[in-house]
Structures are given as C-alpha cells and as structure tokens.
Scaffold this motif. Structure first.
Motif, PDB file in Angstrom:
ATOM      1  N   GLN A   1       0.832  -1.211   0.000  1.00 60.79           N
ATOM      2  CA  GLN A   1       0.000   0.000   0.000  1.00 60.79           C
ATOM      3  C   GLN A   1       0.864   1.258   0.000  1.00 60.79           C
ATOM      4  OE1 GLN A   1      -2.752  -0.873  -1.175  1.00 60.79           O
ATOM      5  NE2 GLN A   1      -4.117  -0.041   0.371  1.00 60.79           N
TER       6      GLN A   1
ATOM      7  N   THR B   1       1.632   6.753  -6.762  1.00 56.90           N
ATOM      8  CA  THR B   1       0.553   7.686  -7.091  1.00 56.90           C
ATOM      9  C   THR B   1       1.014   9.122  -6.924  1.00 56.90           C
ATOM     10  OG1 THR B   1      -1.108   6.070  -6.416  1.00 56.90           O
ATOM     11  CG2 THR B   1      -1.811   8.361  -6.519  1.00 56.90           C
TER      12      THR B   1
ATOM     13  N   TYR C   1      -5.097   7.061 -10.889  1.00 55.59           N
ATOM     14  CA  TYR C   1      -6.438   6.603 -10.526  1.00 55.59           C
ATOM     15  C   TYR C   1      -6.475   5.079 -10.424  1.00 55.59           C
ATOM     16  CZ  TYR C   1     -11.382   5.554 -10.789  1.00 55.59           C
ATOM     17  OH  TYR C   1     -12.627   5.054 -10.539  1.00 55.59           O
TER      18      TYR C   1
ATOM     19  N   ARG D   1     -25.452   1.937  -5.263  1.00 55.98           N
ATOM     20  CA  ARG D   1     -24.831   1.129  -4.230  1.00 55.98           C
ATOM     21  C   ARG D   1     -25.935   0.471  -3.399  1.00 55.98           C
ATOM     22  NH1 ARG D   1     -20.581   5.072  -1.581  1.00 55.98           N
ATOM     23  NH2 ARG D   1     -21.275   3.903   0.212  1.00 55.98           N
TER      24      ARG D   1
ATOM     25  N   ARG E   1       0.969   4.247  -2.801  1.00 58.19           N
ATOM     26  CA  ARG E   1       0.783   5.667  -2.481  1.00 58.19           C
ATOM     27  C   ARG E   1       1.943   6.506  -3.000  1.00 58.19           C
ATOM     28  NH1 ARG E   1      -1.206   3.814   2.578  1.00 58.19           N
ATOM     29  NH2 ARG E   1       0.829   4.196   3.486  1.00 58.19           N
TER      30      ARG E   1
ATOM     31  N   ARG F   1     -20.496  -2.075  -5.128  1.00 58.07           N
ATOM     32  CA  ARG F   1     -21.383  -1.357  -6.034  1.00 58.07           C
ATOM     33  C   ARG F   1     -21.569  -2.178  -7.302  1.00 58.07           C
ATOM     34  NH1 ARG F   1     -21.016   4.893  -8.006  1.00 58.07           N
ATOM     35  NH2 ARG F   1     -22.845   4.803  -9.297  1.00 58.07           N
TER      36      ARG F   1
ATOM     37  N   THR G   1      -4.967   3.882  -7.180  1.00 59.65           N
ATOM     38  CA  THR G   1      -5.693   4.139  -5.936  1.00 59.65           C
ATOM     39  C   THR G   1      -6.643   3.016  -5.599  1.00 59.65           C
ATOM     40  OG1 THR G   1      -7.439   5.390  -7.032  1.00 59.65           O
ATOM     41  CG2 THR G   1      -5.563   6.643  -6.147  1.00 59.65           C
ATOM     42  N   GLY G   2      -7.142   2.296  -6.603  1.00 56.68           N
ATOM     43  CA  GLY G   2      -8.032   1.171  -6.356  1.00 56.68           C
ATOM     44  C   GLY G   2      -9.380   1.569  -5.799  1.00 56.68           C
ATOM     45  N   ARG G   3      -9.816   2.767  -6.056  1.00 57.53           N
ATOM     46  CA  ARG G   3     -11.107   3.242  -5.540  1.00 57.53           C
ATOM     47  C   ARG G   3     -12.208   2.941  -6.559  1.00 57.53           C
ATOM     48  NH1 ARG G   3     -10.384   7.582  -1.377  1.00 57.53           N
ATOM     49  NH2 ARG G   3      -8.162   7.537  -0.991  1.00 57.53           N
ATOM     50  N   ARG G   4     -12.584   1.709  -6.599  1.00 59.24           N
ATOM     51  CA  ARG G   4     -13.598   1.295  -7.565  1.00 59.24           C
ATOM     52  C   ARG G   4     -14.937   1.033  -6.874  1.00 59.24           C
ATOM     53  NH1 ARG G   4      -8.835  -0.728  -9.219  1.00 59.24           N
ATOM     54  NH2 ARG G   4      -8.183  -0.117 -11.283  1.00 59.24           N
ATOM     55  N   GLN G   5     -15.115   1.523  -5.687  1.00 53.82           N
ATOM     56  CA  GLN G   5     -16.326   1.410  -4.889  1.00 53.82           C
ATOM     57  C   GLN G   5     -16.788  -0.031  -4.785  1.00 53.82           C
ATOM     58  OE1 GLN G   5     -19.286   4.162  -6.101  1.00 53.82           O
ATOM     59  NE2 GLN G   5     -18.012   5.937  -5.767  1.00 53.82           N
ATOM     60  N   GLU G   6     -16.101  -0.765  -3.948  1.00 53.87           N
ATOM     61  CA  GLU G   6     -16.450  -2.163  -3.726  1.00 53.87           C
ATOM     62  C   GLU G   6     -17.875  -2.264  -3.211  1.00 53.87           C
ATOM     63  OE1 GLU G   6     -13.492  -3.501  -1.072  1.00 53.87           O
ATOM     64  OE2 GLU G   6     -11.869  -2.915  -2.414  1.00 53.87           O
TER      65      GLU G   6
END
Length: 84
Positions: A7, A14, A63, A79, A11, A73, A66-71
């Motif tokens: 992680q 990124t 992007y 959601r 970061r 959803r 970051t892995g912000r794929r809204q788990e």
C-alpha cells in the motif's frame, strides 16, 4: 506487513505520477529554449503540448493505482446501502 508495504508503494507511485506533470511544467528554465525543433516548432511549445496527453496518462495511472472502484457497487446500478 507485506500488505502495508504494498500500500505504501502504491501511495508513493501515485504521488510521483501526480507530481511529475507539475514538476515537468513548472521548471521553465529546463525547457525554455528553441532547440531541438519538431517540424519547425520550437522546443518550448512542443514540450508543453506533449504534456497534455502525458498528464492524462499520469492521472489515469494514478487513478488505477488508488483502487477506488467502490467495492460493493453493482456496475449498472446504485450502491446497495443507499435507499431512494
């Protein structure tokens, strides 16, 4: 422990991807010359223009890291924890 190191590496990568365009464009003395020319265009202009798609690629890569794929959803709907 390996998860935290992974992680942290993401970061840092990124941050580098987000700072690279700013550093590359804000350090004007580095690219303030006319040579080398590209199709008759001075380096000053085509260097800046080359950063347009370069910035897009850096943002896309940052992007993705970051892995912000809204788990949780669904790809085609809201959601599950929200009620309308």
């Amino acid at each position: 422990m390996a998860h935290h190191a992974h992680q942290r590496l993401r970061r840092v990568a990124t941050a580098v991807l987000l700072l690279a365009p700013a550093a590359g464009l804000l350090w004007v003395p580095w690219y303030a010359g006319a040579e080398p020319r590209l199709a008759g265009t001075p380096f000053f202009y085509w260097y800046q223009l080359a950063w347009v798609p370069g910035c897009g690629l850096c943002l896309l890569a940052a992007y993705a890291l970051t892995g912000r794929r809204q788990e949780g959803r669904r790809p085609d709907g809201p959601r599950p924890d929200r009620h309308h």
